[in-house]
Structure formats: structure tokens, C-alpha cells
Design a protein around this motif. Structure first.
Motif, PDB file in Angstrom:
ATOM      1  N   VAL A 691       0.845  -1.295   0.028  1.00 26.65           N
ATOM      2  CA  VAL A 691       0.179   0.060   0.048  1.00 26.65           C
ATOM      3  C   VAL A 691       0.924   1.347   0.019  1.00 26.65           C
ATOM      4  O   VAL A 691       0.458   2.220  -0.532  1.00 26.65           O
ATOM      5  N   LYS A 692       2.261   0.965   0.543  1.00 24.18           N
ATOM      6  CA  LYS A 692       2.950   2.327   0.568  1.00 24.18           C
ATOM      7  C   LYS A 692       3.376   2.556  -0.754  1.00 24.18           C
ATOM      8  O   LYS A 692       3.468   3.816  -1.075  1.00 24.18           O
ATOM      9  N   GLN A 693       3.600   1.677  -1.663  1.00 26.38           N
ATOM     10  CA  GLN A 693       4.108   1.999  -2.946  1.00 26.38           C
ATOM     11  C   GLN A 693       2.610   2.606  -3.568  1.00 26.38           C
ATOM     12  O   GLN A 693       2.909   3.311  -4.555  1.00 26.38           O
ATOM     13  N   LEU A 694       1.432   2.116  -3.650  1.00 23.66           N
ATOM     14  CA  LEU A 694       0.222   2.372  -4.111  1.00 23.66           C
ATOM     15  C   LEU A 694       0.210   4.064  -3.779  1.00 23.66           C
ATOM     16  O   LEU A 694      -0.315   4.581  -4.677  1.00 23.66           O
ATOM     17  N   ALA A 695       0.435   4.182  -2.660  1.00 20.55           N
ATOM     18  CA  ALA A 695      -0.076   5.726  -2.257  1.00 20.55           C
ATOM     19  C   ALA A 695       1.295   6.477  -2.455  1.00 20.55           C
ATOM     20  O   ALA A 695       1.255   7.811  -2.304  1.00 20.55           O
ATOM     21  N   GLN A 696       2.051   6.170  -3.198  1.00 17.21           N
ATOM     22  CA  GLN A 696       3.303   7.154  -3.525  1.00 17.21           C
ATOM     23  C   GLN A 696       2.725   8.129  -4.687  1.00 17.21           C
ATOM     24  O   GLN A 696       2.005   7.579  -5.680  1.00 17.21           O
ATOM     25  N   PRO A 697       3.059   9.326  -4.723  1.00 19.07           N
ATOM     26  CA  PRO A 697       2.398  10.231  -5.765  1.00 19.07           C
ATOM     27  C   PRO A 697       3.011   9.761  -7.115  1.00 19.07           C
ATOM     28  O   PRO A 697       4.042   9.406  -7.134  1.00 19.07           O
ATOM     29  N   GLY A 698       2.290   9.482  -8.133  1.00 15.62           N
ATOM     30  CA  GLY A 698       2.766   9.413  -9.393  1.00 15.62           C
ATOM     31  C   GLY A 698       2.910   7.813  -9.713  1.00 15.62           C
ATOM     32  O   GLY A 698       3.477   7.404 -10.587  1.00 15.62           O
ATOM     33  N   PHE A 699       2.371   6.993  -8.563  1.00 14.29           N
ATOM     34  CA  PHE A 699       2.681   5.354  -8.815  1.00 14.29           C
ATOM     35  C   PHE A 699       1.848   4.859 -10.099  1.00 14.29           C
ATOM     36  O   PHE A 699       2.586   4.286 -10.870  1.00 14.29           O
ATOM     37  N   ALA A 700       0.650   5.553 -10.298  1.00 15.45           N
ATOM     38  CA  ALA A 700       0.150   4.990 -11.505  1.00 15.45           C
ATOM     39  C   ALA A 700       0.597   5.282 -13.019  1.00 15.45           C
ATOM     40  O   ALA A 700       1.031   4.293 -13.780  1.00 15.45           O
ATOM     41  N   GLU A 701       1.239   6.566 -13.032  1.00  9.25           N
ATOM     42  CA  GLU A 701       2.077   6.946 -14.130  1.00  9.25           C
ATOM     43  C   GLU A 701       3.370   6.232 -14.196  1.00  9.25           C
ATOM     44  O   GLU A 701       3.632   5.743 -15.333  1.00  9.25           O
ATOM     45  N   SER A 702       3.793   5.920 -12.938  1.00 11.08           N
ATOM     46  CA  SER A 702       5.284   5.161 -13.131  1.00 11.08           C
ATOM     47  C   SER A 702       4.755   3.829 -13.486  1.00 11.08           C
ATOM     48  O   SER A 702       5.670   3.173 -14.452  1.00 11.08           O
ATOM     49  N   LEU A 703       3.535   3.258 -13.130  1.00  5.49           N
ATOM     50  CA  LEU A 703       3.376   1.921 -13.713  1.00  5.49           C
ATOM     51  C   LEU A 703       3.266   1.805 -15.179  1.00  5.49           C
ATOM     52  O   LEU A 703       3.627   0.879 -15.604  1.00  5.49           O
ATOM     53  N   GLN A 704       2.539   2.759 -15.833  1.00  2.00           N
ATOM     54  CA  GLN A 704       2.076   3.017 -17.328  1.00  2.00           C
ATOM     55  C   GLN A 704       3.481   3.056 -17.947  1.00  2.00           C
ATOM     56  O   GLN A 704       3.649   2.426 -18.893  1.00  2.00           O
ATOM     57  N   ASP A 705       4.576   3.676 -17.471  1.00  2.00           N
ATOM     58  CA  ASP A 705       5.839   3.811 -18.038  1.00  2.00           C
ATOM     59  C   ASP A 705       6.286   2.421 -18.005  1.00  2.00           C
ATOM     60  O   ASP A 705       7.129   2.219 -18.924  1.00  2.00           O
ATOM     61  N   THR A 706       6.410   1.805 -16.921  1.00  4.16           N
ATOM     62  CA  THR A 706       7.032   0.525 -16.898  1.00  4.16           C
ATOM     63  C   THR A 706       6.304  -0.566 -17.756  1.00  4.16           C
ATOM     64  O   THR A 706       6.957  -1.272 -18.545  1.00  4.16           O
ATOM     65  N   ILE A 707       5.156  -0.565 -17.950  1.00  2.00           N
ATOM     66  CA  ILE A 707       4.304  -1.631 -18.884  1.00  2.00           C
ATOM     67  C   ILE A 707       4.752  -1.065 -20.397  1.00  2.00           C
ATOM     68  O   ILE A 707       4.873  -2.093 -21.173  1.00  2.00           O
ATOM     69  N   ARG A 708       4.587   0.147 -20.664  1.00  2.00           N
ATOM     70  CA  ARG A 708       5.088   0.653 -22.009  1.00  2.00           C
ATOM     71  C   ARG A 708       6.504   0.245 -22.176  1.00  2.00           C
ATOM     72  O   ARG A 708       6.638   0.027 -23.321  1.00  2.00           O
ATOM     73  N   ASN A 709       7.272   0.618 -21.460  1.00  2.00           N
ATOM     74  CA  ASN A 709       8.770   0.204 -21.731  1.00  2.00           C
ATOM     75  C   ASN A 709       8.943  -1.216 -21.813  1.00  2.00           C
ATOM     76  O   ASN A 709       9.719  -1.456 -22.752  1.00  2.00           O
ATOM     77  N   VAL A 710       8.586  -1.961 -20.967  1.00  2.00           N
ATOM     78  CA  VAL A 710       8.699  -3.444 -21.189  1.00  2.00           C
ATOM     79  C   VAL A 710       8.108  -3.907 -22.489  1.00  2.00           C
ATOM     80  O   VAL A 710       8.686  -4.894 -23.259  1.00  2.00           O
ATOM     81  N   GLY A 711       6.904  -3.297 -22.568  1.00  2.00           N
ATOM     82  CA  GLY A 711       6.146  -3.969 -23.817  1.00  2.00           C
ATOM     83  C   GLY A 711       5.036  -4.942 -23.664  1.00  2.00           C
ATOM     84  O   GLY A 711       4.843  -5.974 -24.700  1.00  2.00           O
ATOM     85  N   ILE A 712       4.201  -4.991 -22.760  1.00  2.00           N
ATOM     86  CA  ILE A 712       3.329  -6.047 -22.353  1.00  2.00           C
ATOM     87  C   ILE A 712       2.125  -5.343 -22.230  1.00  2.00           C
ATOM     88  O   ILE A 712       1.952  -4.122 -22.003  1.00  2.00           O
ATOM     89  N   ALA A 713       0.980  -5.912 -22.476  1.00  2.00           N
ATOM     90  CA  ALA A 713      -0.388  -5.393 -22.092  1.00  2.00           C
ATOM     91  C   ALA A 713      -0.515  -5.315 -20.660  1.00  2.00           C
ATOM     92  O   ALA A 713      -0.551  -6.128 -19.824  1.00  2.00           O
ATOM     93  N   PRO A 714      -1.377  -4.045 -20.484  1.00  2.00           N
ATOM     94  CA  PRO A 714      -1.805  -3.691 -19.122  1.00  2.00           C
ATOM     95  C   PRO A 714      -2.647  -4.918 -18.654  1.00  2.00           C
ATOM     96  O   PRO A 714      -2.340  -5.333 -17.350  1.00  2.00           O
ATOM     97  N   GLU A 715      -3.625  -5.537 -19.429  1.00  2.00           N
ATOM     98  CA  GLU A 715      -4.526  -6.379 -18.856  1.00  2.00           C
ATOM     99  C   GLU A 715      -3.847  -7.582 -18.497  1.00  2.00           C
ATOM    100  O   GLU A 715      -4.334  -8.601 -17.998  1.00  2.00           O
ATOM    101  N   ALA A 716      -2.362  -7.963 -18.887  1.00  2.00           N
ATOM    102  CA  ALA A 716      -1.820  -9.157 -18.692  1.00  2.00           C
ATOM    103  C   ALA A 716      -1.101  -9.218 -17.175  1.00  2.00           C
ATOM    104  O   ALA A 716      -0.670 -10.168 -16.750  1.00  2.00           O
TER     105      ALA A 716
END
Length: 875
Positions: A691-716
Motif C-alpha cells: 500500500v505504501k507503493q500504491l500511495a506514492q504520488p505518481g505511482f500510476a504514471e510510473s506503472l504505465q511507463d514500466t508497462i510501456r517500456n517493457v512492452g506488455i499489455a496492461p491487462e496481462a
């Protein structure tokens, strides 16, 4: 005829002399009584003056040790930060070159990557917010300022904004040119590089311990963040210390440069005053006034001395300290305390009390002496009453001082000093073999949240109520020491409730028949907190963690007994709210092991000691292994493979969970991408997040960057959060999950059923998957447990959630959870967590039919097929 006067008779002469003396007898008696009274009053005043001086000296000693610890903390935290930066792989692996000029950007020039620069920046931001370090520089060996080279400068936007704001309030002048001091500062870097090159040429074997440090003398730095103009400011505000540690090459471990922090002298001076900063600018004065800092307070009595360089830092307002240091004036009291640092023994803190200040402290006693003498002279006729009054005043003063020294001002309970004295006296009498002496250490759970949310005044009232409940609980059947007892001495056979400070309490229980009785008293103390405490409009439920230690089994003296009770109390806190734990001998070893693991954790990620194992999840709709859960492991160099249960809590405590959690998330996503590229059956991945990760400001944007950089579908990708974590702050976490769902990833509620979440919150939580906890799966062997799992599955399906059954270890559990309608199965019956290289072959080779045959599942249902192939049940 002449006549001579008659000579008086001897008897008459004697009587005359006696009559002459009688005239002075009352005066003589008055003088004698006055002298006796004078002697009594004078001796009493001298004793009170001596006691006052002793008390002042003792208080000064306590304050001096505390100030030395505070300064040591500032210097040590600065040292640890620059040492941490020096050990970063990016700093150690970077090319050993310096910036050619101030316009050269370290990121644009490729000296550091953006992420590496961000890490260094964050470390700087952390220490600058704590200690107000001005700058942090990186200087590599061969630094040549005469060729125009400048160090790598680390600063943040907050500092720039502060300088800009200060300039707005007081515009700069032509005299404000900090660059003119660069020569002295850069020369010091050259000197420190030469010193470290000769005295610390290689990374020590015991690193990260044992890394050297070098401190400069006070010099004028080019920092201009604390004043807007030298024309309007104080020249001393430009002086500072350069604290540096060496940089060692990542491969050869040879010396290659240094990391240095610029620590202004006025920051240390402000610490000596107990102020957040010195009022250098008008903006500073406005801020200090807003914080109600009394700028007219008496000058501080401290002098911080560096015995290596001879530098001294003191309150610039003081006029007496320079005279004392120049031996032009003698101090009445002088205390010296070493500032203990892991890298230097040069710092020492001095505390001076001038004779004038000491006289002012004793002056009320002197005045009182003359007043009492005058009163004695005027009312000598009522001498007895006057003397009694004098001694009554003395007794009241003594009682007041005793109460102030021995009892807590807020709760009225005995304080730490009195409790320790009472415990030592009781143990010195050696309790009898038929009885035990017990110590209960009590700490209120989550008390900080009360202070943070409702304010310290409410927190104080809460502590008073808790203290009264503890006293009433013991007074019900135990012989309790009467508080604030002014006539009777402490009875070592009496129980005592004391407050150690903050939300910590201590209960002493002499003459207990056995451990069962002690535990019973602890339960009674717990029971006293079950009713809520009404404070204004708030109803507050309080829980306490209690640690129990018994003499002599758990400690042969008072300090050991208190340490054992403290260790038991901390174990109780780790077990949850409102727990009571009796000390066990292995707790000390556990504490040492825990501290060792916590120390090793700080370098585990940098040393690539973390790894991920993956546990397969069987899809009952297809009969295939198409999903795995990533589970972190710690490959410790000496302890071997360590499972999360032994170090996740330490990660949370140390704050490393954010960095390690991000590493685990990125590593797992890259592994999933590798499987997908190789056409593996594994299509989905579950990763646990805090939850501490989840509560970090900008976690959702960082997660999107990770998914986009790795190249997997978010729903996976499915992020798993435990129910107990989400239920700590359900409303706030609901908003966080809603923002997370917008990225396209799925959210799973892990360990469902263990966090006591209400169905209303379950309905509001934006979830995709529900994981039934292993404890419920085990209970499916009973009709009640199976019914509960049926209910949970039906509820999840009505809410549109997929269901994963965790902890499947037997064929019976598999069949029972299959009957409830679970979508996936996970557990040792299917497979244990495996390294990444073993998972793909396992998934490819998994045979649904062979699995049923090997585990005798056909006996339970010969026609058992995956969900799409099953015949519809008869209506």
C-alpha cells in the motif's frame, strides 16, 4: 578637718555589677537568639544554594549529552548520506572526470543517467530537508580548478525557489558575488583528494563500515542560499564545513574521488540554540516569528569545538563565551562531552555557565535568606512561630522539588528516574523463593495517529485517562504505591505504575505467586482499555502492547529486566494490536538477528541479492498453467535463501519497500515479456505490491511507463494487495485503486477473509480477482468451512470477480474448491514456487489428464473435465 569618701562594701559592689548586667540580659538573650537564628538561616540558605548548584550541574549534564547526541546525529546522518552516494554503482562506475565548466550538464553529457541523477538528487533532498545541507558535490581525482574545472553540483528546485523568494524580499547587491569564494573551497577539495588518496587508497574490506571521512576547517564557501547580500548580511553566514568521503572504483575498488557535503556553520549554530535556523534574512525572521521562536532568548551556553582544526562554533550573540575562551573570565561550571561519530573523534561539545548566571540562579535563595533574617529580627517575640514558618517553607520547597524530579507532570505517575530507583531498591532485597518480581512494559498502539489527527492536547488527555485506568485496575486488588506520597518513604513491597515518557508505561509487581498471576494482572490492564475513552465528541478505542519479564529468570538486575520486558513488548507490537507477550530467552537472539538482517537489507538490492520465484496458477477453464504469481526471495550470502515472511516487515520498517517493490515489479514484467516472446503458455502475471507503493504520488504514471517500456499489455498484469493493508484506510485506498484501474491493469484482493473487511467495502473496492485465503481452504474439510467458501465464491461471482483458491495442498481441497466454482487453483499440490527458468518448461509440459490421474482426482469425478468441456448439469 577633712574626710575621705566611704569605700563601698564588697558585697554591695557585686550586687551592683549584677544589677548592671541584668539590664543587658534581655538584649544579650535577643542577640544570642538572633545569632542562633542567623546561623540556622545561613546554613539553610547555603545548603539550598549547594543543592541548586548540584541540580543545575546535573541538568546541564543531561542537556549537554542530549545536545551532543543531536549534533552527532546531524553529522552522522550527513556522513551516511554522502557515504551512500559514494557507494552508488553509478557514482563508482562513472568515468573519473570532472566537469569542464559550470555549463556542462552531467545528464546531457552522459556522465550519469537520468535515473542515477534522480537517485542522487533524492538522497540530497532527504538530507537537505533534515540537516539543511547546502550542497553535495562529486569531485573526481585529478580535479584541476586552475583549468576551469568545477565539481558536480547537486541541488534541488526547493533550494532555488527559496533563494528566489529571499531575493524577492531583499534584492541582491553588487557585493553579493559568492563565486569569489570558490578558490578557497576548490583548494580544499584538492587537499582532501590528496589526503584521501594517501590515507584511504582502497575500499575497506568491512565496507560499508569503515569508510573514511575528512572534515575541513571552517572556510568561506560559495553558498548563497541563506542570505541575500553580503552587504546586508553577516560574513559568518558564508562559513561552512566540507565533509567528504572517498569514492572507490566499482571494479578495482581503488580511490577515484570524493563526495562532499557543504554544511554551513550557522546550521550548527542554530542547532546549539534549538532553533530550526538562524534569522539571517527578513524572510527567516518572519518564518521564525510564525513558529513563535523567541529571538530574544538568552544566548546559548554551548561551544562546539573541532580539536583537529581548532574551529569553534558558538552563539554569536554571546558576549561572555569569547571572554571565557580567551581566559579573560572564569566559568563557574564547565562541562565537556565528546560528540561520538563513526568516522571522527575530533568533535567535542563544551557547556559553560558563568559566575554571574549562577549567581542569578542562586540570588532568590540569597534574597530569601535576608528576608527571613529580617523577619526573624522584627518578630523575635514570636520566635517559635517564625522559625516554624521558615522550616515549613523549606519543607514545601523540598517536596515541590521532589515531586518535580520524581513524578510525571502530566499524569502524576512516577517518572522513569523514580521507577528505576524503586526497581533497584526492590531487587536489592532479593525477593523470596516463594514469590516473583515482575515488570510489565506497556506501549499504546497507534498513539501517534491520535496526536496527528486530533492534536496533542487530546493525546495528553488520553494519556491521563489511560494512566488513571491502569491505576484503578491495580488498586482494585493489588497493594498500589500511593502517588505523590509526601510522608511515607517508597515501599518496595508495593506495586507501581509509572510513565517512562510518550505513550510508554511501566508496571512493577512485587511478590507475585507465579507467572499465571502476572499474566492475569496484564489481562486486567488490557481489560481496562476495552471501553472507549470519551474525549469531547470523540470515542477513542485504545489498545496496548504489553511485554512481561520476571526476576531473576529474565534478568539479574534492573536494566536487564527492563530490556527483557522491552524486547517482549516489541514482539507483542509485531503480533498485532492489544497483545501480551512473556519474554523468552531467544528474544535477545531474535533481536540481534533482526538488526543484522535490517543492516544487510540496505545493500541487498545494490548487490543483486534479491530474486523472484514464480508459483503456477492452474486455470480450471482450460486445464492449463496460464498465470503465475511472482514471489520475492532474498539470496543472503551467509544465511542462504530467505523467504518474505522474515524480511518484508523489515523492508516496510526501513522504507526500502518502495525501491525493492519497484525492482520486483519491473523484473517480473520483463520476465513475462520474455515468456510471451517465446510463445509460452504463461499469459498473465500476478505481482504483490505494498500500500505504501500504491500511495506514492505518481505511482500510476510510473506503472504505465514500466508497462510501456517493457512492452506488455496492461491487462496481462494483476497487482495483488492484501486485505489487511487495504482495510487500514479503506476510503483512501478505494480512490487509489480507482486511479490504478485506469491504467488497464487488474487488481486482486489477496488473503481474503483475514482482514475483516465488511461487505460494504468489498462492494466499493474496484477489484477484478478475489483470492481466498489458505485458512479457509483448509477448513473445507468441514461442512461449515465448505459452506463459507461456497458463500465467498458466490458473492465474488455476483460482483463480477474471478476467484483464485490459495494453498491447495491435497486432492480433497482441490475437489472441494473446484465444487465451489473457483476459476484458478494455486498451491503445493500443483507446484511450489520455482525459479524463472523452470516455470516455462513446467507450464509447457503440464498435462491436465496426467495431473488428475497422479493425484487420484478421477476417483472423485471420473467425468471431470475443464469447465468448457463439462456437460451441463441436469436441471
Amino acid at each position: 578637718m577633712s574626710s575621705k569618701p566611704a569605700r563601698p562594701k564588697p558585697g554591695a559592689q557585686a550586687k551592683g555589677c549584677l544589677r548592671e548586667w541584668r539590664k543587658y540580659s534581655i538584649s544579650a538573650g535577643f542577640v544570642l537568639l538572633w545569632l542562633i537564628g542567623l546561623l540556622v538561616i545561613y546554613r539553610d540558605a547555603e545548603q539550598m544554594a549547594a543543592n541548586t548548584e548540584t541540580k543545575i550541574r546535573k541538568e546541564m549534564g543531561i542537556e549537554t549529552r542530549a545536545m551532543a547526541a543531536k549534533l552527532a546525529g546531524m553529522l552522522e546522518r550527513t556522513y551516511l548520506t554522502v557515504k551512500t552516494i559514494s557507494l552508488l554503482p553509478a557514482v563508482r562506475a562513472a568515468a573519473s572526470r570532472n566537469r569542464g565548466d559550470a555549463a556542462e550538464d552531467v545528464v546531457d553529457e552522459g556522465h550519469f543517467s537520468g535515473d542515477d541523477a534522480t537517485i542522487i538528487q533524492q538522497l540530497y533532498n532527504h538530507i537537505a530537508a533534515d540537516v539543511e545541507v547546502s550542497e553535495i558535490y562529486l569531485v573526481y581525482d585529478g580535479f584541476a580548478p586552475e583549468q576551469g574545472q568545477v565539481p558536480f553540483l547537486m541541488f534541488d528546485e526547493v533550494l532555488l525557489e527559496r533563494i528566489s523568494t529571499a531575493h524577492t524580499h531583499a534584492p541582491t547587491h553588487d557585493a553579493d558575488v559568492p563565486e569569489e569564494y570558490e578558490a578557497a573551497e576548490y583548494a580544499e577539495y584538492v587537499r582532501q583528494l590528496d589526503h584521501l588518496r594517501r590515507h584511504a587508497p582502497r575500499l575497506p574490506d568491512e565496507a560499508p563500515q569503515g569508510i573514511a571521512a575528512v572534515t575541513s576547517a571552517l572556510l568561506r564557501t560559495c553558498d548563497n542560499s541563506q542570505y541575500t547580500s553580503l552587504a546586508n548580511g553577516d560574513q559568518r553566514d558564508s562559513h561552512g564545513l566540507l565533509l567528504s568521503v572517498p569514492i572507490y572504483d566499482l571494479s578495482s575498488k581503488a580511490f577515484k574521488g570524493l563526495v562532499t557535503a557543504v554544511l554551513r556553520a550557522n546550521v550548527l549554530e542554530a542547532a546549539l540554540l534549538g532553533w530550526p535556523r538562524l534569522p539571517v534574512t527578513e524572510l527567516d525572521r518572519a518564518m521564525l516569528a510564525q513558529q513563535r521562536i523567541d529571538l530574544q532568548s538568552p544566548p546559548a551556553e554551548y561551544v562546539l569545538e573541532n580539536r583537529g582544526t581548532g574551529d569553534r562554533i558558538m552563539d554569536r550573540r554571546s558576549t561572555s563565551l569569547p571572554r571565557v575562551l580567551a581566559e579573560q573570565e572564569r566559568a563557574a561550571i564547565h562541562l565537556a562531552q565528546d560528540v561520538r561519530l563513526p568516522y571522527s573523534s575530533a568533535w567535542r561539545l563544551h557547556r559553560y555557565k558563568s559566575a554571574a548566571d549562577l549567581d542569578r540562579a542562586i540570588a532568590p535563595i540569597r534574597r530569601e535568606m535576608w528576608q527571613r533574617l529580617g523577619l526573624l529580627s522584627m518578630l523575635l517575640a514570636a520566635l517559635g512561630l517564625a522559625v516554624e514558618r521558615v522550616f515549613a517553607v523549606q519543607r514545601r520547597s523540598t517536596r515541590t522539588l521532589t515531586l518535580m524530579a520524581n513524578y510525571d507532570a502530566l499524569t502524576g505517575l512516577p517518572n522513569r528516574r523514580l521507577v528505576a530507583e524503586h526497581l533497584a531498591n526492590a531487587l536489592s532485597r532479593a525477593p523470596t523463593a516463594s514469590s516473583q518480581y515482575a515488570v510489565l512494559m506497556i506501549d499504546l498502539d497507534d498513539f501517534k495517529e491520535v496526536n496527528d489527527s486530533l492534536g496533542h492536547q487530546v493525546g495528553d488527555r488520553l494519556l491521563v485517562e489511560v494512566a488513571q485506568r491502569f491505576v484503578d485496575s491495580l488498586r482494585a486488588s493489588d497493594q498500589l504505591l500511593q502517588l505523590h506520597c509526601e510522608a511515607e518513604p517508597l515501599d518496595v513491597n508495593s506495586s507501581m505504575v509509572g510513565r517512562l515518557g510518550g505513550d510508554e508505561f511501566l508496571v512493577l509487581l512485587p511478590e507475585q505467586s507465579g507467572l499465571a498471576q502476572v499474566v492475569g494482572i496484564a489481562e486486567r490492564l488490557q481489560a481496562s482499555l476495552r471501553e472507549p475513552i470519551a474525549l469531547d465528541r470523540e470515542q477513542i478505542y485504545v489498545h496496548a502492547s504489553i511485554g512481561i519479564a520476571v526476576y531473576p529468570e529474565h534478568g539479574s538486575d534492573g536494566p536487564l529486566l527492563l530490556r527483557s520486558a522491552d524486547a517482549a513488548m516489541y514482539l507483542a507490537k509485531r503480533q498485532g494490536r492489544g497483545q501480551t507477550v512473556v519474554f523468552q530467552q531467544d528474544l535477545d537472539e531474535q533481536s540481534r538477528q533482526r538488526l543484522h538482517l535490517l543492516t544487510d537489507l540496505h545493500s541487498a538490492l545494490a548487490l543483486n541479492q534479491f530474486t523472484l520465484h514464480y508459483q503456477p496458477e492452474l486455470n480450471l477453464a482450460s486445464g492449463q498453467i496460464d498465470c503465475v504469481e511472482a514471489l520475492i526471495r532474498w539470496q543472503h550470502p551467509t544465511l542462504g535463501l530467505i523467504y518474505p515472511a522474515h524480511f518484508i516487515a523489515l523492508l516496510e520498517q526501513s522504507g526500502l519497500v518502495l525501491e525493492v517493490g519497484q525492482w520486483a515489479l519491473e523484473s517480473a514484467c520483463r520476465q513475462l515479456k520474455s515468456w510471451q516472446d517465446n510463445h509460452s503458455p504463461i499469459k498473465h502475471l500476478c505481482v504483490n505490491v505494498s500500500v505504501k507503493q500504491l500511495a506514492q504520488p505518481g505511482f500510476a504514471e510510473s506503472l504505465q511507463d514500466t508497462i510501456r517500456n517493457v512492452g506488455i499489455a496492461p491487462e496481462a498484469l494483476t497487482l495483488e494487495l492484501t486485505e489487511s493493508m487495504l482495510m487500514q484506510h479503506p476510503e483512501a485506498n478505494i480512490h487509489l485503486l480507482q486511479s490504478l484501474r485506469k491504467t488497464g491493469v487488474k487488481v486482486a484482493l489477496d488473503d481474503f477473509g483475514t482482514g475483516y473487511s465488511s461487505f460494504s467495502y468489498l462492494r466499493q473496492l474496484p477489484l477484478d480477482v478475489l483470492k481466498i485465503d489458505r485458512s479457509f481452504v483448509i477448513d473445507t474439510g468441514t461442512p461449515q468451512g465448505l459452506a463459507i467458501c461456497h458463500t465467498i465464491t458466490a458473492l465474488a461471482q455476483r460482483l463480477g470477480l474471478k476467484v483464485i483458491a490459495e494453498g491447495i495442498e491435497s486432492a480433497e481441497q482441490f475437489c472441494n474448491m473446484h465444487a465451489t466454482g473457483s476459476d484458478w487453483m494455486q498451491g503445493y499440490l500443483i507446484a511450489r514456487p520455482l525459479p524463472a527458468e523452470q516455470i516455462d518448461p513446467f507450464a509447457r509440459g503440464f498435462d491436465w489428464h496426467a495431473f488428475r490421474v497422479d493425484n487420484d482426482l478421477l476417483e472423485h469425478s471420473p467425468e471431470w473435465l475443464p469447465w468448457p468441456h463439462r456437460a451441463p448439469s441436469p436441471s
